[in-house]
Motif scaffolding. Sequence first.
Motif: not given
Length: 376
Positions: A255-259, A296-297, A328-331, A363-369
């Motif tokens: 997990s990555q969480i940053f502002t 989560e950016t 693959m999850l996005y916050g 997937l939960a977010g914008n899809k890539g390749t």
Amino acid sequence: MKTKVLSCFIIFAMLLSTFLLEFPAIAADTAAWDGSVAASFSGGSGTADDPWKISNGSELAYLASLVNSNGSATYNQYYILTADIDLGGREWTGIGNQNNAAKAFKGKFDGNGKVITGFAIEEERDYRPGLFGKLDAGAVVKNLTVHGRVRAGSKKDNFSGLLCVSVEGGSAVENCTVYADVQITREAKSVDFYFGGITGRLAPGGKIQDCTAHGKIQLQVTTSATNKERQYTAGIAARIDAAQITNCTNYADISQIFTGSATIGYSGGIVAVGDAAADTTVSISNCVNYGDIFVETNGGHGRTGGIIGNARSKAVYNIENCFNAGKMLYGKGTQSGNMGELVGMNEAKQLSLKNCYVSGHNLAGNKGTTWSDSGW
């Protein structure tokens, strides 16, 4: 898009992984390291037939002291663990210093199937050691299991890994397993930050094979809206150059969480980012990811892939016989995300995906390749 039936070897791998997760390797009962440094090894002469013998934490600390005073003294020297070692949760110096090429480990280290527990990094310092720092000049670390806890980043440099900071100079990591308990909360230092379960960087000519990561890797960073620091986190190698990863498996959740709207989070089950020189080749084969990845950016951007987060730098990427079962999850607030069950973002000169598969649509977010040239 055609649906492919997963091959028997993949199903077998999933069943085997469940067994391994239920029965992790744990070191035998042994006295914890007291922080002392031995004056010598317990035996051996440093040759392939008679390697230096390391039987306890004090002797392992002696190896660290040798490397950190003169890494060249370990060149083409052979070392073997003869017992499981408990480092007792004491702050570890690291076998080699990433900031100084003269203090890199350059020998051959055989873990001999033994287990090191109690590895810990709790203090922020100028450099980030793993159990090893930099591997260089054809060094090899093999047949080792490490249980480690990391709670601090660094003030200056940008690569870190639980087993080793970087694999350079044609060095190799073989048949190693890490159990990672990594929770780093830090303020941005205006430098990019890399953390991998095995290594922070796999440099040109390096190899990682038959390695496994378990546990969790969590990174939380506070940064300003204009700070352009990048974060790279992966189960095996945070960054790969023109190098090879073969037969590796990641179970670790990431997990990555940053502002900060100028920041980008790169993450992958096997590799976070490929940054090889133009027209060179990156190879990732026979690798599996079971770990879930969360980014989560809060206004920034994300590049997330089950195998690799971002294939970039106009290199050639050959990814073959790989499988992803992780989510693959996005916050909140993650913009312009590139998310893929195999590859998050493709900026390569050439990306070849052969016989690569995914389990479901996670997937939960914008899809890539998420495609492969094998027809999936």
